[in-house]
Design a protein around this motif. Structure first.
Motif, PDB file in Angstrom:
ATOM      1  N   UNK A 148      -1.729  -9.375   7.545  1.00 18.41           N
ATOM      2  CA  UNK A 148      -2.948  -9.514   6.754  1.00 18.41           C
ATOM      3  C   UNK A 148      -2.666  -9.246   5.276  1.00 18.41           C
ATOM      4  N   UNK A 149      -1.854  -8.233   5.002  1.00 14.57           N
ATOM      5  CA  UNK A 149      -1.515  -7.917   3.613  1.00 14.57           C
ATOM      6  C   UNK A 149      -0.765  -9.077   2.957  1.00 14.57           C
ATOM      7  N   UNK A 150       0.150  -9.679   3.668  1.00 13.67           N
ATOM      8  CA  UNK A 150       0.881 -10.827   3.131  1.00 13.67           C
ATOM      9  C   UNK A 150      -0.081 -11.985   2.823  1.00 13.67           C
ATOM     10  N   UNK A 151      -1.044 -12.176   3.711  1.00 11.30           N
ATOM     11  CA  UNK A 151      -1.944 -13.312   3.562  1.00 11.30           C
ATOM     12  C   UNK A 151      -2.962 -13.105   2.441  1.00 11.30           C
ATOM     13  N   UNK A 152      -3.416 -11.861   2.267  1.00  9.87           N
ATOM     14  CA  UNK A 152      -4.494 -11.608   1.306  1.00  9.87           C
ATOM     15  C   UNK A 152      -4.005 -11.078  -0.036  1.00  9.87           C
ATOM     16  N   UNK A 153      -2.764 -10.570  -0.075  1.00  7.10           N
ATOM     17  CA  UNK A 153      -2.227 -10.049  -1.327  1.00  7.10           C
ATOM     18  C   UNK A 153      -2.572  -8.604  -1.607  1.00  7.10           C
ATOM     19  N   UNK A 154      -3.227  -7.920  -0.673  1.00  9.46           N
ATOM     20  CA  UNK A 154      -3.484  -6.489  -0.814  1.00  9.46           C
ATOM     21  C   UNK A 154      -3.263  -5.807   0.532  1.00  9.46           C
ATOM     22  N   UNK A 155      -2.831  -4.554   0.478  1.00  8.14           N
ATOM     23  CA  UNK A 155      -2.709  -3.741   1.686  1.00  8.14           C
ATOM     24  C   UNK A 155      -3.951  -2.866   1.756  1.00  8.14           C
ATOM     25  N   UNK A 156      -4.841  -3.198   2.648  1.00  9.62           N
ATOM     26  CA  UNK A 156      -6.190  -2.633   2.607  1.00  9.62           C
ATOM     27  C   UNK A 156      -6.422  -1.557   3.664  1.00  9.62           C
ATOM     28  N   UNK A 157      -7.404  -0.724   3.368  1.00  6.98           N
ATOM     29  CA  UNK A 157      -7.944   0.265   4.292  1.00  6.98           C
ATOM     30  C   UNK A 157      -9.444   0.308   4.067  1.00  6.98           C
ATOM     31  N   UNK A 158     -10.177   0.922   4.980  1.00  7.25           N
ATOM     32  CA  UNK A 158     -11.635   0.943   4.896  1.00  7.25           C
ATOM     33  C   UNK A 158     -12.109   2.249   4.265  1.00  7.25           C
ATOM     34  N   UNK A 159     -12.988   2.137   3.273  1.00  6.38           N
ATOM     35  CA  UNK A 159     -13.542   3.332   2.636  1.00  6.38           C
ATOM     36  C   UNK A 159     -12.456   4.165   1.972  1.00  6.38           C
ATOM     37  N   UNK A 160     -12.450   5.474   2.297  1.00  9.80           N
ATOM     38  CA  UNK A 160     -11.416   6.345   1.727  1.00  9.80           C
ATOM     39  C   UNK A 160     -10.122   6.335   2.531  1.00  9.80           C
ATOM     40  N   UNK A 161     -10.129   5.666   3.660  1.00 13.71           N
ATOM     41  CA  UNK A 161      -8.913   5.528   4.455  1.00 13.71           C
ATOM     42  C   UNK A 161      -8.448   6.796   5.131  1.00 13.71           C
TER      43      UNK A 161
END
Length: 299
Positions: free
Chosen positions: A176-189
């Motif tokens: 997902x990070x490769x596809x979207x360009x960010x390594x994401x987490x929800x809220x404060x993670x």
């Protein structure tokens, strides 16, 4: 001991097969396909043709064994209720064959169906409102066999079972990070995932088979709980991408099928398991394992 293993060619099951053979046990693995059968033969195991939704094949496999490890599950996310029912019936079929014999049956369950937001222990009951509550029926069916002369134990796996060949949630986050360009987490993670290395989990399966008392619940957790923000941080560094918070209301759109899992906060202890069976994880913890090249071999 002659051990019948379901899911024997899978990510966890193949490690269990290797652990058993290396410890001197004979292994017969359930194989639905020619590919699975070939993998078992290559590993030094015998092949029993059948399937999880074929109770007769499971009964025959259990009948010829001194013990059973049930590591298979049909991951049908489109109908988890049906998948859970298939699993429950499979446990019932093998348990009926083992009844009255005192033989061992190790059944796989998950920590993901426990109550979130608190440290779960082996005594924590399933959450009736959990999205993966279909696994609760399997636990109930398994534990009921203790009163029928089966030395049954339930081994709960954490959200991340990691190691070489991992195709689970962490690889999903990397893709997902490769596809979207960010390594994401929800809220404060700060929500926490328990984790275990597949080789440590495999050793616990063997220890359960060999010595867990009837009616035992075990937790295969090496890490009690790794904050998602830390997982996202490692992925970001390895891919050279920014780590970023996604608001809760946008999680479903960004994460897709992963949205529910990246929001879970289910830390879990394995203290009682370690004390009972002398199990001690020795392989890399999740963040250390994630820093290795195999997770990013497609860079």
């Amino acid at each position: 001991m002659h051990v019948f293993v379901t899911g024997a060619s899978g990510f966890v099951g193949s490690a269990v097969v290797r652990e058993l053979i290396d410890a001197g046990h004979m292994v017969t693995g359930l194989a639905r396909s020619d590919q699975a059968a070939a993998a078992l033969i290559a590993a030094g195991a015998a092949v029993h043709r059948g399937a999880l939704d074929d109770p007769d094949s499971l009964r025959r496999g259990a009948a010829e064994a001194d013990g059973v490890i049930h590591a298979a599950f049909i991951h049908n996310y489109a109908d988890l209720t049906a998948a859970g029912e298939t699993d429950r019936l499979a446990i019932g079929a093998m348990g009926a064959e083992l009844a009255g014999s005192g033989r061992s049956l190790v059944v796989t369950s998950v920590i993901g169906h426990l109550t979130p937001g608190q440290l779960a222990t082996e005594d924590t009951a399933p959450d009736p409102d959990a999205s993966v509550k279909h696994r609760a029926g399997s636990e109930e069916a398994a534990l009921a066999l203790a009163s029928e002369g089966v030395r049954v134990s339930v081994l709960r796996l954490p959200l991340s079972v990691h190691g070489d060949g991992d195709t689970g949630f962490v690889p999903g986050l990397i893709q997902l990070a490769r596809r979207t360009g960010i390594s994401a987490y929800v809220g404060n993670g700060l929500n926490r995932w328990p984790a275990v290395h597949r080789l440590d989990a495999a050793r616990l399966y063997r220890l359960a088979l060999e010595g867990a008392p009837a009616g035992t619940i075990l937790h295969a957790t090496g890490d009690e709980g790794v904050p998602l923000v830390e997982i996202a941080g490692v992925i970001a560094r390895r891919l050279g991408l920014p780590a970023a918070s996604i608001p809760v209301k946008e999680a479903a759109e960004h994460f897709g099928w992963l949205a529910h899992f990246v929001s879970l906060d289910i830390p879990a202890s394995s203290d009682k398991t370690r004390a009972l069976l002398g199990w001690q994880p020795v392989h890399p913890a999740l963040l250390a394992d994630l820093n290795r090249d195999p997770y990013f071999c497609n860079e």
